[in-house]
Design a protein around this motif. Structure first.
Motif, PDB file in Angstrom:
ATOM      1  N   ASN A 161      56.088   3.681 -26.256  1.00 55.43           N
ATOM      2  CA  ASN A 161      56.748   4.423 -25.186  1.00 55.43           C
ATOM      3  C   ASN A 161      57.209   3.550 -24.021  1.00 55.43           C
ATOM      4  N   PHE A 162      57.106   2.212 -24.165  1.00 56.11           N
ATOM      5  CA  PHE A 162      57.631   1.315 -23.138  1.00 56.11           C
ATOM      6  C   PHE A 162      59.138   1.506 -23.062  1.00 56.11           C
ATOM      7  N   SER A 163      59.661   1.579 -21.841  1.00 60.20           N
ATOM      8  CA  SER A 163      61.099   1.772 -21.655  1.00 60.20           C
ATOM      9  C   SER A 163      61.741   0.510 -21.070  1.00 60.20           C
ATOM     10  N   TYR A 164      61.254   0.067 -19.904  1.00 59.51           N
ATOM     11  CA  TYR A 164      61.783  -1.135 -19.273  1.00 59.51           C
ATOM     12  C   TYR A 164      60.818  -1.586 -18.186  1.00 59.51           C
ATOM     13  N   SER A 165      61.068  -2.775 -17.630  1.00 59.00           N
ATOM     14  CA  SER A 165      60.248  -3.257 -16.518  1.00 59.00           C
ATOM     15  C   SER A 165      61.148  -3.891 -15.471  1.00 59.00           C
ATOM     16  N   LYS A 166      60.637  -3.931 -14.254  1.00 57.23           N
ATOM     17  CA  LYS A 166      61.326  -4.554 -13.124  1.00 57.23           C
ATOM     18  C   LYS A 166      60.338  -5.477 -12.440  1.00 57.23           C
ATOM     19  N   SER A 167      60.827  -6.638 -12.012  1.00 54.44           N
ATOM     20  CA  SER A 167      59.970  -7.627 -11.374  1.00 54.44           C
ATOM     21  C   SER A 167      60.375  -7.811  -9.913  1.00 54.44           C
ATOM     22  N   TYR A 168      59.381  -7.860  -9.032  1.00 60.40           N
ATOM     23  CA  TYR A 168      59.601  -8.089  -7.606  1.00 60.40           C
ATOM     24  C   TYR A 168      58.557  -9.080  -7.130  1.00 60.40           C
ATOM     25  N   GLY A 169      58.968 -10.334  -6.977  1.00 59.05           N
ATOM     26  CA  GLY A 169      58.015 -11.378  -6.610  1.00 59.05           C
ATOM     27  C   GLY A 169      56.980 -11.508  -7.713  1.00 59.05           C
ATOM     28  N   GLY A 170      55.701 -11.452  -7.360  1.00 59.02           N
ATOM     29  CA  GLY A 170      54.633 -11.545  -8.358  1.00 59.02           C
ATOM     30  C   GLY A 170      54.278 -10.202  -8.972  1.00 59.02           C
TER      31      GLY A 170
END
Length: 182
Positions: A161-170
């Protein structure tokens, strides 16, 4: 920490130093809420905040008009702090002192958004248990999303069910959604 937007925009909240927490940074929180703002009307959703710590995420939802917010944390000091802060601001936040996994196994109430911010040093199998229990127990509403905050060193993209990820700094936010039926 400060509230980014809504009724309590700009208010600073100072948590006691003795709480075992790592609040989401203002930069990461602002980016996360920009995503959520494009997906939902805050006054029409229900939120489950897991590993809620200081209540940082719950306050942001409440400030933006969400009326149904449940914060779950195992630490009594965190729950007490959230209760005091929510009462002071007259925010509609219900708190539950519980181990998150025990709570997820027992609850039957679905939410639009489930936000989980477990300790960054959690073993991968513990991170994996969160979406497993959420989807196994049908805890997301049909158009809902599970968001897990974690370190950029933790990879969750292999989980169901993983869709996407977003990264902000660490910080990273991984988004999980119900698979669309063909």
């Amino acid at each position: 920490m400060r509230i980014i937007s809504g009724t309590y925009k700009g208010r600073r909240i100072t948590a006691p130093k003795k709480l075992p927490v790592r609040p989401t940074t203002d930069m990461a929180k602002e980016a996360l809420f920009n995503i959520i703002n494009n997906l939902y009307y805050f006054d029409e959703i229900s939120v489950l905040d897991l590993f809620s710590g200081t209540g940082n995420i719950s306050y942001e939802f409440a400030s933006r008009g969400t009326k149904q917010i449940t914060s779950v944390d195992a630490d009594y000091g965190c729950i007490r702090f959230i209760n005091e802060t929510a009462e002071g601001f007259k925010m509609p936040i219900q708190t539950i002192k519980s181990n998150v996994f025990t709570f997820l196994e027992k609850t039957t109430t679905p939410s639009t958004i489930i936000f989980a911010d477990p300790p960054y040093d959690f073993p991968l199998e513990d991170f994996s248990k969160i979406p497993e229990l959420v989807f196994q127990n049908n805890l997301l509403e049909e158009e809902g999303v599970l968001i897990i905050e974690h370190s950029k060193h933790t990879k969750l993209s292999h989980l169901p069910n993983f869709s996407y990820s977003k990264s902000y700094g660490g910080n990273m936010f991984s988004f999980f959604e119900l698979a669309e039926e063909e």
